[in-house]
Design a protein around this motif. Structure first.
Motif, PDB file in Angstrom:
ATOM      1  N   GLY A   1       0.827  -1.197   0.000  1.00 38.22           N
ATOM      2  CA  GLY A   1       0.000   0.000   0.000  1.00 38.22           C
ATOM      3  C   GLY A   1       0.861   1.246   0.000  1.00 38.22           C
ATOM      4  O   GLY A   1       2.066   1.204  -0.276  1.00 38.22           O
ATOM      5  N   GLY A   2       0.244   2.356   0.348  1.00 38.12           N
ATOM      6  CA  GLY A   2       0.997   3.599   0.417  1.00 38.12           C
ATOM      7  C   GLY A   2       1.836   3.700   1.671  1.00 38.12           C
ATOM      8  O   GLY A   2       2.921   4.288   1.661  1.00 38.12           O
ATOM      9  N   GLY A   3       1.334   3.110   2.785  1.00 39.19           N
ATOM     10  CA  GLY A   3       2.023   3.264   4.056  1.00 39.19           C
ATOM     11  C   GLY A   3       2.764   2.048   4.545  1.00 39.19           C
ATOM     12  O   GLY A   3       3.656   2.168   5.396  1.00 39.19           O
ATOM     13  N   SER A   4       2.415   0.860   4.060  1.00 36.62           N
ATOM     14  CA  SER A   4       3.049  -0.339   4.598  1.00 36.62           C
ATOM     15  C   SER A   4       3.065  -1.462   3.584  1.00 36.62           C
ATOM     16  O   SER A   4       2.355  -1.434   2.574  1.00 36.62           O
ATOM     17  N   LEU A   5       3.903  -2.445   3.875  1.00 34.88           N
ATOM     18  CA  LEU A   5       3.948  -3.705   3.134  1.00 34.88           C
ATOM     19  C   LEU A   5       3.606  -4.807   4.114  1.00 34.88           C
ATOM     20  O   LEU A   5       4.243  -4.935   5.165  1.00 34.88           O
ATOM     21  N   GLU A   6       2.575  -5.595   3.773  1.00 34.23           N
ATOM     22  CA  GLU A   6       2.200  -6.748   4.590  1.00 34.23           C
ATOM     23  C   GLU A   6       2.681  -8.019   3.909  1.00 34.23           C
ATOM     24  O   GLU A   6       2.448  -8.208   2.701  1.00 34.23           O
ATOM     25  N   LEU A   7       3.350  -8.874   4.660  1.00 32.63           N
ATOM     26  CA  LEU A   7       3.822 -10.162   4.169  1.00 32.63           C
ATOM     27  C   LEU A   7       3.207 -11.254   5.028  1.00 32.63           C
ATOM     28  O   LEU A   7       3.204 -11.150   6.264  1.00 32.63           O
ATOM     29  N   ILE A   8       2.693 -12.313   4.399  1.00 33.03           N
ATOM     30  CA  ILE A   8       2.086 -13.396   5.166  1.00 33.03           C
ATOM     31  C   ILE A   8       2.123 -14.684   4.354  1.00 33.03           C
ATOM     32  O   ILE A   8       1.878 -14.682   3.148  1.00 33.03           O
ATOM     33  N   VAL A   9       2.452 -15.774   5.019  1.00 31.52           N
ATOM     34  CA  VAL A   9       2.538 -17.090   4.391  1.00 31.52           C
ATOM     35  C   VAL A   9       1.152 -17.733   4.371  1.00 31.52           C
ATOM     36  O   VAL A   9       0.434 -17.719   5.381  1.00 31.52           O
ATOM     37  N   VAL A  10       0.751 -18.295   3.204  1.00 28.23           N
ATOM     38  CA  VAL A  10      -0.530 -18.990   3.086  1.00 28.23           C
ATOM     39  C   VAL A  10      -0.301 -20.403   2.560  1.00 28.23           C
ATOM     40  O   VAL A  10       0.570 -20.633   1.721  1.00 28.23           O
ATOM     41  N   SER A  11      -1.102 -21.353   3.073  1.00 32.79           N
ATOM     42  CA  SER A  11      -1.030 -22.735   2.615  1.00 32.79           C
ATOM     43  C   SER A  11      -2.221 -23.494   3.177  1.00 32.79           C
ATOM     44  O   SER A  11      -2.613 -23.282   4.338  1.00 32.79           O
ATOM     45  N   ASP A  12      -2.833 -24.352   2.353  1.00 30.97           N
ATOM     46  CA  ASP A  12      -3.964 -25.184   2.785  1.00 30.97           C
ATOM     47  C   ASP A  12      -5.100 -24.360   3.375  1.00 30.97           C
ATOM     48  O   ASP A  12      -5.741 -24.770   4.348  1.00 30.97           O
ATOM     49  N   GLY A  13      -5.353 -23.190   2.800  1.00 32.61           N
ATOM     50  CA  GLY A  13      -6.448 -22.358   3.263  1.00 32.61           C
ATOM     51  C   GLY A  13      -6.183 -21.645   4.576  1.00 32.61           C
ATOM     52  O   GLY A  13      -7.082 -21.006   5.133  1.00 32.61           O
ATOM     53  N   MET A  14      -4.964 -21.711   5.085  1.00 32.16           N
ATOM     54  CA  MET A  14      -4.597 -21.103   6.361  1.00 32.16           C
ATOM     55  C   MET A  14      -3.450 -20.121   6.135  1.00 32.16           C
ATOM     56  O   MET A  14      -2.827 -20.084   5.072  1.00 32.16           O
TER      57      MET A  14
END
Length: 504
Positions: free
Chosen positions: A152-165
């Protein structure tokens, strides 16, 4: 959250099975209202408007919200709340993200905004924003596997996804506005800031050999540029996927382009162009660290994640593609139940098909009568283009092209326009043959039955070694000789079989 009153529905509610749902997203650069057309498995925007307010401009230097942006945000949110209530929304969620969360005067801003608009404003934490971004991707791609990166303009979100979780996550002050402010327009300084914040996030390598899902307006603009550079035949951003090697090459080229060159690309907002170099630089570094097999662009993110999170569990469990096709069949088809009949009737033609192949064939059967009211001279092309461009979820580009081609052949059965030929280029020979066969089987089935339910039950298709056998009930007036013989022969030819019609 505003709960709309429970009185008589407004004029905009007529004919809907559920009332609209609205979300106001107060971001660092823009404020957006999206009103979704009721609670369905696929979030369909009934209304979508953005106001560029620049709330987070200068935040990295001053620690405070942009005063001009604050005024513009007050005006935009007041308008959006008024519009949403007038549209009869069942609920309206107002959420604020990184700029409001991180600014020294963020709490005072929220208090004044709530006083002015008479509604609660929820400031998302970094972890909440990351989780909603992941849910947005999972809403569209239930089997997503890899790393979601929402810029986005203010932040970067990083998150791991696998098997719907989802699991490990981080929120970083690497939004394009803040990164540009921190670097002062210097590429080397921007690279240093990026490296400082990404160092130590070793869990990103869980995406190695999987996918990196790029979410956010700046990366959507990069996707448009990649499509232009590649002369890619399908101009659909969602689920546009390229290999890591191609991504690194293309993003590297784009990062070196002048502003004048970037401005020539159709569909790229002039407001996005100044931030594209830092967005490209950040994406390059993520590709280098995460080592994904491919880069996938998603148009669905935090807002769709919030919608998905509030969705009843029974809807969340539905297949987004099949649910959307069933909805279209109910709303636009003449005899909606006929699609499932066709699915069973043609099944002998496709033994040993995979779950994915069966799913796409079912979608084609459900869509097989949706476009009956288009002008006959343009029906095939209109059906093809709509399927190719409709906001379906749960489809990659090859699957989308195959589905569009199947529906195209259902209506005409030849290769036609340049657009059709370009879609065929996305598929290998086997996928093209299958799309043609499914479409021709649909065309035959609709011709035999006139599109009416139950009649197909009086006929069967079977493959007998080298023959395609169509067995018809005796003394059935609907099965008059010569009415559908040519279409049956065309289907048999597509399958490499000899056509045989048996009556009685």
């Amino acid at each position: 959250m505003i709960q709309a009153n429970s009185g008589a529905p407004t004029g905009g509610d007529k004919g809907r099975s559920s009332r609209p749902v609205g979300i106001v997203d107060i971001g660092s650069n823009s404020v957006r209202l999206v009103v979704y057309d009721g609670m369905h498995r696929t979030p369909l925007p009934l209304f979508n408007e953005k106001a560029i307010c620049g709330l987070g401009v200068g935040l990295e230097r001053s620690g405070r919200l942009n005063p001009e942006g604050v005024v513009l945000t007050f005006v935009a949110v007041a308008r959006f709340v008024r519009l949403a209530v007038s549209m009869g929304v069942e609920r309206l969620d107002i959420v604020a993200t990184a700029a409001t969360r991180d600014a020294e005067d963020g709490a005072a801003f929220v208090a004044e905004l709530e006083r002015r608009c008479g509604a609660r404003v929820r400031v998302l934490s970094g972890s909440e924003e990351a989780e909603l971004a992941a849910l947005g991707v999972l809403c569209s791609i239930p089997d997503a596997d890899g790393l979601v990166a929402d810029l986005g303009g203010g932040s970067l979100e990083l998150i791991v996804v696998s098997d719907g979780m989802f699991s490990e996550h981080a929120t970083l002050p690497l939004g394009v506005l803040r990164l540009a402010d921190a670097a002062g327009g210097n590429r080397e300084a921007a690279a240093a800031v990026i490296n400082r914040h990404l160092t130590g996030l070793d869990w990103m390598r869980q995406a190695r050999g999987k996918a990196l899902y790029a979410v956010g307006g700046s990366w959507r603009a990069l996707a448009r540029l990649c499509i232009e550079q590649m002369k890619y035949p399908l101009h659909v951003l969602d689920n546009f996927a390229i290999s890591r090697a191609d991504a690194e090459n293309l993003v590297g080229i784009i990062a070196q382009q002048s502003r004048k060159s970037l401005e020539k690309v159709a569909g790229v907002s002039s407001r996005r162009i100044p931030n594209l170099p830092v967005a490209a630089l950040l994406l390059q570094r993520l590709l280098d660290l995460a080592e994904p097999e491919r880069l996938v662009f998603s148009i669905y993110g935090m807002r769709e994640g919030l919608f998905f999170k509030t969705m009843p569990a029974r809807l969340r469990r539905q297949d987004p593609l099949i649910s959307a096709c069933q909805h279209m069949a109910r709303c636009a088809g003449r005899f909606p139940e006929h699609g499932e009949e066709l699915m069973g009737w043609m099944s002998p033609l496709f033994p040993n098909e995979t779950h994915l192949q069966r799913r796409l064939r079912r979608a084609a059967c459900l869509l097989g009568d949706v476009f009956w009211n288009e002008h006959p001279d343009y029906r095939a092309e209109q059906a093809f283009l709509r399927v190719l461009r409709l906001p379906f979820m749960g489809l990659d580009h090859r699957e989308r092209a195959g589905l569009a081609l199947a529906v195209y052949h259902r209506y005409r059965g030849d290769f036609g326009s340049d657009m059709v030929l370009q879609a065929r280029q996305l598929l290998d020979d086997e996928r093209n043959r299958r799309a043609t066969a499914v479409g021709l089987a649909l065309r035959l089935g609709h011709t035999i039955s006139g599109g009416a339910p139950d009649l197909l039950r009086r006929s069967t298709l079977a493959v007998d070694r080298t023959r395609l056998v169509l067995s018809l009930a005796a003394n059935e007036p609907a099965f008059a000789p010569g009415v559908f013989d040519r279409r049956f022969e065309k289907l048999a030819s597509a399958l490499g079989l000899t056509p045989v019609i048996q009556r009685g």
